[in-house]
Scaffold this motif. Structure first.
Motif, PDB file in Angstrom:
ATOM      1  N   LEU A  19      10.374 -10.423   0.721  1.00  0.00           N
ATOM      2  CA  LEU A  19       9.165 -10.578   1.524  1.00  0.00           C
ATOM      3  C   LEU A  19       8.107 -11.444   0.850  1.00  0.00           C
ATOM      4  N   MET A  20       8.260 -11.639  -0.463  1.00  0.00           N
ATOM      5  CA  MET A  20       7.216 -12.326  -1.214  1.00  0.00           C
ATOM      6  C   MET A  20       7.233 -13.839  -1.037  1.00  0.00           C
ATOM      7  N   ASN A  21       8.322 -14.379  -0.492  1.00  0.00           N
ATOM      8  CA  ASN A  21       8.433 -15.832  -0.299  1.00  0.00           C
ATOM      9  C   ASN A  21       8.042 -16.209   1.123  1.00  0.00           C
ATOM     10  N   ASN A  22       7.024 -17.028   1.261  1.00  0.00           N
ATOM     11  CA  ASN A  22       6.617 -17.476   2.592  1.00  0.00           C
ATOM     12  C   ASN A  22       6.376 -18.981   2.592  1.00  0.00           C
ATOM     13  N   THR A  23       6.606 -19.580   3.729  1.00  0.00           N
ATOM     14  CA  THR A  23       6.370 -21.027   3.882  1.00  0.00           C
ATOM     15  C   THR A  23       5.408 -21.216   5.057  1.00  0.00           C
ATOM     16  N   PRO A  24       4.115 -21.088   4.796  1.00  0.00           N
ATOM     17  CA  PRO A  24       3.134 -21.120   5.890  1.00  0.00           C
ATOM     18  C   PRO A  24       2.968 -22.510   6.485  1.00  0.00           C
ATOM     19  N   ALA A  27       4.146 -12.259   9.770  1.00  0.00           N
ATOM     20  CA  ALA A  27       3.075 -11.638   8.991  1.00  0.00           C
ATOM     21  C   ALA A  27       2.088 -12.670   8.449  1.00  0.00           C
ATOM     22  N   VAL A  28       0.833 -12.230   8.276  1.00  0.00           N
ATOM     23  CA  VAL A  28      -0.148 -13.027   7.566  1.00  0.00           C
ATOM     24  C   VAL A  28      -0.066 -12.639   6.093  1.00  0.00           C
ATOM     25  N   TYR A  29      -0.126 -13.632   5.221  1.00  0.00           N
ATOM     26  CA  TYR A  29      -0.096 -13.424   3.776  1.00  0.00           C
ATOM     27  C   TYR A  29      -1.465 -13.749   3.198  1.00  0.00           C
ATOM     28  N   GLU A  34      -2.986 -14.515  -8.687  1.00  0.00           N
ATOM     29  CA  GLU A  34      -1.565 -14.856  -8.773  1.00  0.00           C
ATOM     30  C   GLU A  34      -0.676 -13.625  -8.878  1.00  0.00           C
ATOM     31  N   ASN A  35      -1.269 -12.446  -9.119  1.00  0.00           N
ATOM     32  CA  ASN A  35      -0.462 -11.243  -9.332  1.00  0.00           C
ATOM     33  C   ASN A  35      -0.460 -10.282  -8.150  1.00  0.00           C
ATOM     34  N   THR A  36      -1.204 -10.582  -7.096  1.00  0.00           N
ATOM     35  CA  THR A  36      -1.327  -9.641  -5.984  1.00  0.00           C
ATOM     36  C   THR A  36      -1.164 -10.360  -4.651  1.00  0.00           C
ATOM     37  N   THR A  37      -0.349  -9.760  -3.774  1.00  0.00           N
ATOM     38  CA  THR A  37      -0.109 -10.320  -2.443  1.00  0.00           C
ATOM     39  C   THR A  37      -0.168  -9.205  -1.408  1.00  0.00           C
ATOM     40  N   TYR A  38      -0.778  -9.523  -0.262  1.00  0.00           N
ATOM     41  CA  TYR A  38      -0.839  -8.588   0.857  1.00  0.00           C
ATOM     42  C   TYR A  38      -0.204  -9.214   2.089  1.00  0.00           C
ATOM     43  N   LEU A  39       0.481  -8.378   2.872  1.00  0.00           N
ATOM     44  CA  LEU A  39       1.084  -8.809   4.133  1.00  0.00           C
ATOM     45  C   LEU A  39       0.632  -7.855   5.231  1.00  0.00           C
ATOM     46  N   VAL A  40       0.296  -8.420   6.378  1.00  0.00           N
ATOM     47  CA  VAL A  40      -0.040  -7.613   7.553  1.00  0.00           C
ATOM     48  C   VAL A  40       0.690  -8.206   8.749  1.00  0.00           C
TER      49      VAL A  40
END
Length: 372
Positions: free
Chosen positions: A247-252, A353-355, A360-366
């Protein structure tokens, strides 16, 4: 049992162990256990289904022993005394005589024979980090864990995963995810456990925001947090946690950078119309998403419910355009724990999801709400 201790110290101890006292604890066990030991220490212990809290303090112990007493009553007595020390005497019928200064109070305690024994957690894996690091981790993850075990019990907790000296923490309720990583001093290369949410909430309350180290050790069934005078034992949940790495990889394809505070204020104004706290003709409103229109150097917010309508906007640096719906409270929760003053919303389309990468150490997804 005869013991003498400082009044301020026993008040501090009870304040901490009270975190583990529930209504069920009071009914089934009678309250907290006070145990005087021959090495001139007194252990104050509380116990519930998910957490056990023990505070160890120095004292003058004339004779060892233990008893159980109502935590609230004992705390109130200590607060009302005005002496520096409290002398405690408990007889074989568990009648507890308390004296401080010129004041004397007698209360009835109970036998500690039925009080559960704390499981001896073997140090099969352990790591340490500062209290401030742990407090920051819990601040960023606890709001995103599931509060109900109805759908997936494993989500009513936070993942603690050690890999090569890095602690990965993940929380999710199925509709949003919080992820953060921290460098720690680990005695194990790889270990993974999910700690129950109830215990972590109490740990967050008693953990000070200081650089002193706290040790965390586990044996696969239970986990122990050790800091200075207190020891907290919590339950580890069983089951397979979600596979978060993919889930941590996104290509917005769409980005919007916005001032955190101004965007939060915009969302809070929208929440006035979409929240469900208010009744209309005796009926509770259905959950209604806020619609965000991203583009033209702003994020425009719109919503319409039985309460009324709202239309607002917030200045933003936008890359591309998108119309997307969200649960307003979820976005506010995410923004509230972000450390950065400006945040960038990263999206691919209206159903993904929005990222938000907060440092650099914290990511949120909704996850968004599908619009009709």
């Amino acid at each position: 049992m005869q013991v003498k201790f400082m009044r301020e110290e026993i008040m501090r101890a009870i304040n901490i162990v009270n975190r583990g006292v529930t209504k069920d604890t009071v009914v089934a066990l009678g309250g907290i256990m006070i145990q005087a030991n021959s090495d001139n220490t007194v252990a104050i212990t509380s116990y519930s289904a998910n957490i056990c809290v023990k505070y160890i303090m120095n004292a003058e112990v004339s004779s060892a022993g233990s008893f159980v007493v109502d935590a609230k009553l004992f705390d109130n007595i200590a607060k009302k005394f005005n002496g520096e020390y409290i002398n405690l005497d408990c007889d074989d019928k568990f009648v507890v005589n308390l004296k401080s200064g010129k004041s004397k109070i007698k209360i009835q305690g109970q036998s500690a024979g039925a009080y559960p024994e704390i499981e001896n957690v073997k140090d099969t894996s352990s790591f340490s980090l500062s209290c401030s690091q742990l407090k920051n981790i819990l601040k960023k993850t606890i709001p995103f864990a599931a509060v109900s075990a109805a759908k997936k019990p494993i989500l009513v907790g936070v993942l603690f995963e050690i890999e090569n000296g890095t602690l990965h923490n993940v929380a999710s309720d199925g509709l949003r995810v919080a992820y953060t990583q921290t460098s720690v001093n680990a005695d194990c290369e790889n270990n993974s456990m999910v700690i129950c949410l109830e215990a972590l909430k109490e740990i967050a309350k008693v953990t000070p925001d200081i650089d002193t180290k706290i040790k965390i050790r586990s044996d696969g069934r239970n986990v122990v947090f050790e800091y200075e005078n207190y020891i907290i034992t919590a339950r580890i949940l069983s089951g397979q946690y979600l596979k978060y790495k993919s889930l941590m990889n996104n290509t917005p394809t769409v980005k919007a950078t916005v001032d955190k505070h101004k965007f939060k204020e915009t969302l809070e104004r929208g929440l006035l119309i979409v929240n469900t706290d208010m009744l209309l003709d005796g009926k509770k409103f259905q959950k209604t998403p806020v619609v965000l229109s991203i583009g033209n150097d702003k994020i425009q917010l719109e919503a319409e419910t039985q309460k009324g309508t709202v239309k607002d906007d917030c200045a933003a640096e936008c890359e591309s355009e998108l119309r997307i719906g969200f649960n307003c409270e979820y976005l506010i929760d995410m923004i509230s724990v972000c450390d950065s003053e400006t945040i960038t919303l990263e999206m691919s389309n209206a159903v993904s999801a929005v990222y938000v990468h907060d440092t650099e150490n914290t990511t949120y997804l909704v996850l968004p709400v599908r619009l009709k």
